[in-house]
Design an enzyme around this catalytic site. Sequence first.
Site, PDB file in Angstrom:
ATOM      1  N   ASP A  19      -3.348 -11.283   2.074  1.00 42.09           N
ATOM      2  CA  ASP A  19      -4.273 -10.600   1.173  1.00 42.09           C
ATOM      3  C   ASP A  19      -3.611  -9.324   0.666  1.00 42.09           C
ATOM      4  OD1 ASP A  19      -7.194 -10.289   0.148  1.00 42.09           O
ATOM      5  OD2 ASP A  19      -6.722  -8.344   1.038  1.00 42.09           O
ATOM      6  N   GLU A  21      -4.220  -5.619  -1.474  1.00 42.11           N
ATOM      7  CA  GLU A  21      -5.024  -4.625  -2.177  1.00 42.11           C
ATOM      8  C   GLU A  21      -4.122  -4.060  -3.263  1.00 42.11           C
ATOM      9  OE1 GLU A  21      -8.151  -4.458  -1.632  1.00 42.11           O
ATOM     10  OE2 GLU A  21      -8.106  -5.625   0.231  1.00 42.11           O
ATOM     11  N   HIS A 159     -12.212  -5.354   2.136  1.00 39.45           N
ATOM     12  CA  HIS A 159     -11.340  -4.765   1.126  1.00 39.45           C
ATOM     13  C   HIS A 159     -10.227  -3.919   1.744  1.00 39.45           C
ATOM     14  CE1 HIS A 159     -14.166  -6.430  -1.590  1.00 39.45           C
ATOM     15  NE2 HIS A 159     -15.128  -5.600  -1.251  1.00 39.45           N
ATOM     16  N   ASP A 164      -9.161  -8.578   5.713  1.00 38.15           N
ATOM     17  CA  ASP A 164      -9.527  -9.725   4.872  1.00 38.15           C
ATOM     18  C   ASP A 164      -8.683 -10.951   5.204  1.00 38.15           C
ATOM     19  OD1 ASP A 164     -11.446  -8.208   3.681  1.00 38.15           O
ATOM     20  OD2 ASP A 164     -10.535  -8.138   1.705  1.00 38.15           O
TER      21      ASP A 164
END
Length: 207
Positions: A19, A21, A159, A164
């Site tokens: 994942d 960000e 987040h 995540d």
Amino acid sequence: MNPDKTLAMVPADTLVVLDFETTGLSPNMGDRAIEIGAVKLERGQVIDRFSQLMNPGFRVSRFIEDYTGISNAMLAEAPSCAEVMSQFAQFIDGCNLVAHNASFDKRFLDAELDYIGSGYSGEFVCSLLVARRLYPEAPSHKLGELVAYKNLTHDGVFHRALADSEMTAQLWLAMLADTQKPQLSFAQIHKLSKTPKAKVPLYLSTL
């Protein structure tokens, strides 16, 4: 043997769940990654993790700070994207990949690795697409709502990349269990993710 075919034959519970960000939605518009989190699974067991902030070289918006909890002060102390992605390329070497809404994460993975002249040999499967086929009755196929729908344990953090990816890994293993096909290969789950929803029961019955 072709390495891509070899990876396709790997069990569906042996891969890297990742994942990102990011500073925004599109690397084509200049957005960059600011955090990567990943969980490496082997036969359904977590054998390694990767988690690192990365400095994109510019300040992120207040919206992104609030949305992710990642501040400009935190990023100022982080290593560069190039340094982190060089390490991450080694982490995913020879592995297939899973992400929730994988088209987003794949765009950023491809872009960040392109910056350093690197790549990967594995294939992506989108856990969101698999969930839509296995749980058409779910009220939503967003990660947090699927975690609640499947009553999976979590620490309430969303987040942030590692949190995540950990939740996506839990969801992934739950979905594999729900297929009742313990020997499912990566190639088979990849095909499932692209199978028309109405034909999913028939496809699973042939495995």
